[in-house]
Design a protein around this motif. Sequence first.
Motif, mmCIF file in Angstrom:
data_model
loop_
_atom_site.group_PDB
_atom_site.id
_atom_site.type_symbol
_atom_site.label_atom_id
_atom_site.label_comp_id
_atom_site.label_asym_id
_atom_site.label_seq_id
_atom_site.Cartn_x
_atom_site.Cartn_y
_atom_site.Cartn_z
ATOM 1 N N LEU A 98 0.803 -1.222 0.000
ATOM 2 C CA LEU A 98 0.000 0.000 0.000
ATOM 3 C C LEU A 98 0.833 1.269 0.000
ATOM 4 O O LEU A 98 0.278 2.359 -0.151
ATOM 5 N N GLY A 99 2.136 1.140 0.194
ATOM 6 C CA GLY A 99 2.999 2.309 0.160
ATOM 7 C C GLY A 99 3.548 2.688 1.522
ATOM 8 O O GLY A 99 3.039 2.255 2.563
ATOM 9 N N PRO A 100 4.606 3.537 1.544
ATOM 10 C CA PRO A 100 5.262 3.905 2.808
ATOM 11 C C PRO A 100 4.342 4.607 3.804
ATOM 12 O O PRO A 100 4.458 4.381 5.013
ATOM 13 N N LYS A 101 3.441 5.463 3.338
ATOM 14 C CA LYS A 101 2.570 6.183 4.269
ATOM 15 C C LYS A 101 1.617 5.231 4.989
ATOM 16 O O LYS A 101 1.376 5.375 6.196
ATOM 17 N N ALA A 102 1.074 4.266 4.252
ATOM 18 C CA ALA A 102 0.208 3.269 4.891
ATOM 19 C C ALA A 102 1.007 2.437 5.894
ATOM 20 O O ALA A 102 0.528 2.139 6.992
ATOM 21 N N GLY A 103 2.235 2.077 5.518
ATOM 22 C CA GLY A 103 3.086 1.320 6.441
ATOM 23 C C GLY A 103 3.394 2.100 7.697
ATOM 24 O O GLY A 103 3.380 1.552 8.809
ATOM 25 N N LEU A 104 3.658 3.398 7.541
ATOM 26 C CA LEU A 104 3.956 4.229 8.698
ATOM 27 C C LEU A 104 2.719 4.418 9.575
ATOM 28 O O LEU A 104 2.829 4.504 10.801
ATOM 29 N N THR A 105 1.547 4.468 8.953
ATOM 30 C CA THR A 105 0.302 4.548 9.724
ATOM 31 C C THR A 105 0.117 3.293 10.575
ATOM 32 O O THR A 105 -0.235 3.363 11.760
ATOM 33 N N VAL A 106 0.366 2.133 9.971
ATOM 34 C CA VAL A 106 0.266 0.867 10.700
ATOM 35 C C VAL A 106 1.283 0.823 11.839
ATOM 36 O O VAL A 106 0.960 0.420 12.970
ATOM 37 N N ALA A 107 2.509 1.243 11.548
ATOM 38 C CA ALA A 107 3.548 1.230 12.585
ATOM 39 C C ALA A 107 3.171 2.138 13.750
ATOM 40 O O ALA A 107 3.342 1.768 14.919
ATOM 41 N N SER A 108 2.632 3.313 13.439
ATOM 42 C CA SER A 108 2.210 4.238 14.502
ATOM 43 C C SER A 108 1.114 3.614 15.355
ATOM 44 O O SER A 108 1.133 3.715 16.592
ATOM 45 N N ALA A 109 0.142 2.973 14.686
ATOM 46 C CA ALA A 109 -0.961 2.339 15.421
ATOM 47 C C ALA A 109 -0.452 1.217 16.317
ATOM 48 O O ALA A 109 -0.883 1.082 17.472
ATOM 49 N N LEU A 110 0.478 0.412 15.805
ATOM 50 C CA LEU A 110 0.988 -0.708 16.591
ATOM 51 C C LEU A 110 1.818 -0.232 17.780
ATOM 52 O O LEU A 110 1.727 -0.791 18.880
ATOM 53 N N LEU A 111 2.634 0.796 17.584
ATOM 54 C CA LEU A 111 3.453 1.302 18.685
ATOM 55 C C LEU A 111 2.568 1.821 19.819
ATOM 56 O O LEU A 111 2.829 1.563 21.000
ATOM 57 N N VAL A 112 1.511 2.556 19.453
ATOM 58 C CA VAL A 112 0.566 3.044 20.466
ATOM 59 C C VAL A 112 -0.115 1.874 21.163
ATOM 60 O O VAL A 112 -0.265 1.850 22.394
ATOM 61 N N ASP A 113 -0.515 0.881 20.385
ATOM 62 C CA ASP A 113 -1.236 -0.252 20.950
ATOM 63 C C ASP A 113 -0.355 -1.067 21.890
ATOM 64 O O ASP A 113 -0.820 -1.556 22.921
ATOM 65 N N TYR A 114 0.929 -1.209 21.552
ATOM 66 C CA TYR A 114 1.838 -1.949 22.428
ATOM 67 C C TYR A 114 2.011 -1.233 23.769
ATOM 68 O O TYR A 114 2.044 -1.874 24.834
ATOM 69 N N VAL A 115 2.134 0.086 23.732
ATOM 70 C CA VAL A 115 2.251 0.843 24.983
ATOM 71 C C VAL A 115 0.990 0.669 25.822
ATOM 72 O O VAL A 115 1.050 0.454 27.046
ATOM 73 N N LEU A 116 -0.170 0.732 25.166
ATOM 74 C CA LEU A 116 -1.433 0.562 25.880
ATOM 75 C C LEU A 116 -1.589 -0.861 26.411
ATOM 76 O O LEU A 116 -2.198 -1.071 27.466
ATOM 77 N N THR A 117 -1.068 -1.830 25.688
ATOM 78 C CA THR A 117 -1.132 -3.217 26.159
ATOM 79 C C THR A 117 -0.449 -3.362 27.511
ATOM 80 O O THR A 117 -0.976 -3.994 28.436
ATOM 81 N N VAL A 118 0.743 -2.771 27.634
ATOM 82 C CA VAL A 118 1.456 -2.834 28.914
ATOM 83 C C VAL A 118 0.664 -2.119 29.996
ATOM 84 O O VAL A 118 0.453 -2.652 31.100
ATOM 85 N N ALA A 119 0.187 -0.910 29.693
ATOM 86 C CA ALA A 119 -0.520 -0.120 30.700
ATOM 87 C C ALA A 119 -1.809 -0.806 31.152
ATOM 88 O O ALA A 119 -2.082 -0.912 32.363
ATOM 89 N N VAL A 120 -2.615 -1.299 30.203
ATOM 90 C CA VAL A 120 -3.900 -1.928 30.541
ATOM 91 C C VAL A 120 -3.683 -3.241 31.284
ATOM 92 O O VAL A 120 -4.359 -3.524 32.287
ATOM 93 N N SER A 121 -2.763 -4.062 30.808
ATOM 94 C CA SER A 121 -2.527 -5.360 31.447
ATOM 95 C C SER A 121 -2.048 -5.197 32.880
ATOM 96 O O SER A 121 -2.530 -5.879 33.794
ATOM 97 N N ILE A 122 -1.094 -4.296 33.084
ATOM 98 C CA ILE A 122 -0.560 -4.083 34.436
ATOM 99 C C ILE A 122 -1.632 -3.493 35.350
ATOM 100 O O ILE A 122 -1.803 -3.934 36.498
#
Length: 683
Positions: free
Chosen positions: A105-129
Amino acid sequence: MSKLTDVPKRILIGRALRSDKLGETLLPKRIALPVFASDPLSSVAYAPGEVLLVLSIAGVSAYHFSPWIAVAVVVLMFTVVASYRQNVRAYPSGGGDYEVATTNLGPKAGLTVASALLVDYVLTVAVSIASGVENLGSAIPFVVEHKTACAVGAIVLLTLMNLRGVKESGKLFAIPTYLFVAGVFAMIIWGAFRGLALGDTMHAPTSDYEIKPEHQGLAGFALVFLLLRAFSSGCAALTGVEAISNGVPAFRKPKSKNAATTLAAMGLLAVTMFCGIIGLAMATDVKMAENPAKDLIHNGSPVGASFTQDPVISQVAAAVFGEGTFLFVFLAAATALVLFLAANTAYNGFPLLGSILAQDRYLPRQLHTRGDRLAFSNGIVLLAGAAILLVWIYGADSTRLIQLYIVGVFVSFTLSQTGMVRHWNRHLRTEKDPAARRHMIRSRAINTFGAFFTGLVLVVVLATKFTHGAWVALLGMVIFFGTMTAIRKHYDRVAEEIAAPETRPDDSIRPSRVHSIVLVSKLHRPTLRALAYAKLVRSDQLEALSISVDQAETKALREDWERRGIDIPLKILDSPYREVTRPVIDYVKSLRKDRPRDVISVYIPEYVVGHWYEHLLHNQSALRLKGRLLFTPGVMVTSVPYQLESSEAAKVRARRRADWIAPGSVRRGPVERRQPKEPSQKG
């Protein structure tokens, strides 16, 4: 200094591992399941409760919709698992959703996915703990009273465990995860046996309570909106599914096959536990409320602020096993522990993704390399810092944190599956083998349905959760996207600026002359070494430079210089304000201004000391000078070290001198012990 920091580091994370030991850290399926799937497996501890909390807005009468919401979550889970099984086979390199979106889909779509995943990983730690602290707090009041501090402590402990390496942390996490799964299945089986075979009537601790609905008699669009919001909350059970596709390189060979098998096992376990807990919650008449102090009614009056609302899984366990029994305590402990460890999914996904993004120059290069224990240490520390900040801001409140959840993961789900559809379309245009084409068409159909379904859920999540906190997650995605774009532009600009030309460089860019300056404070051994070294370098002009801040010392320096007959001119600059750095910088700039094509080479004598506290007593002026000179164009800075007796290098030299044996001394004996020959007597 290195010894001072290395000893505690070795104690905390273990001895360093060689790069060729990386293969020994790869995970078998039985360890990979708890490492990469602990988040979706443990989410069944809070996802059913989130569904009931939302439905409670319309009162107990809305609870009968919960089985249908569970069915929708199950269908979505199987769809996502089936879709990601195609991903891990097509893209086994570990880029996961980011690689799929970028490639198709292109670099911008990839960067959008990466941004979403990075945020989600941080939230995973916060919510789980935060959720783990709340579960533990139902048994230990101290934890509830100091919820934020306990959550931060748990994150720090989890960080240290992960810094020891993926395989070691996987072994530590495997037992609690499997104990939790076994406990939940035992509860489901025993509850079903009691209810269906024995005909027992089981009652949750809140079964006698009533719920005061915030909006009674909802119908039409309002009811549909409520059900969609409950469904989006139940989708918390899907968080972490994508981590397996990002972690394929950590699996043992055959990597893709093992990852796909682990995905299937994770999906089957998660949906079974989720449905079982929802079913038992209905059978035991569990009551949940978003504001229990006011909305939970017992004996005709609200329960009040002193009431602690236990999670659904705890209430179901109390009804099935009996409150305070061994199995009840066992499951409560396993649930709290696995919720703490569920953050491990993010601790494996975030650093891997960060490494890939750093390799693509979207994040600092320091995130690309592995640490002492062959784990991506910098990524682990960055994740921990972001999660601690989030926990502190939200007071470790899982109900508030979970509203930020889900958005990022469904952004990555949707774009990833859309990218997979384009992937299969591209390959179908060139593939001629009928069997391969049939497989691709089947895979494309799975990914098409996955893209449609996850896209629909994304719209639902945004519509129902935006005002409840999802906007914070979107803001975090925008910040990550902007930051990574800026980092990439910086790296591209630097790479373009320093790129070596293909043709021979023009002679005009070469410096016409080299003007060398040796900085002198006193005439001692470090200064003499720097002068001797500077004379070896071919310079067009060489001079010594001293800053006069004390007239007596300056006079002594000049006299000593002349007495020794040093053949290098000494230039002394007055400093009426007793500064050292500014006069040197001004003098160098004046030379550059007079002869802009010259290069100024500055030699700085420095002491090398052996103890960390000695660094505070030496080289401070040299450090400030180097920091300023590095930003001055056309200036080269050279440190000329002199090892003091306390330094390691000096100690090594002393040992070598002590152990050195002169040629022939073994045969002759030490020189100092030989007795002089007596003169011969001649008769």
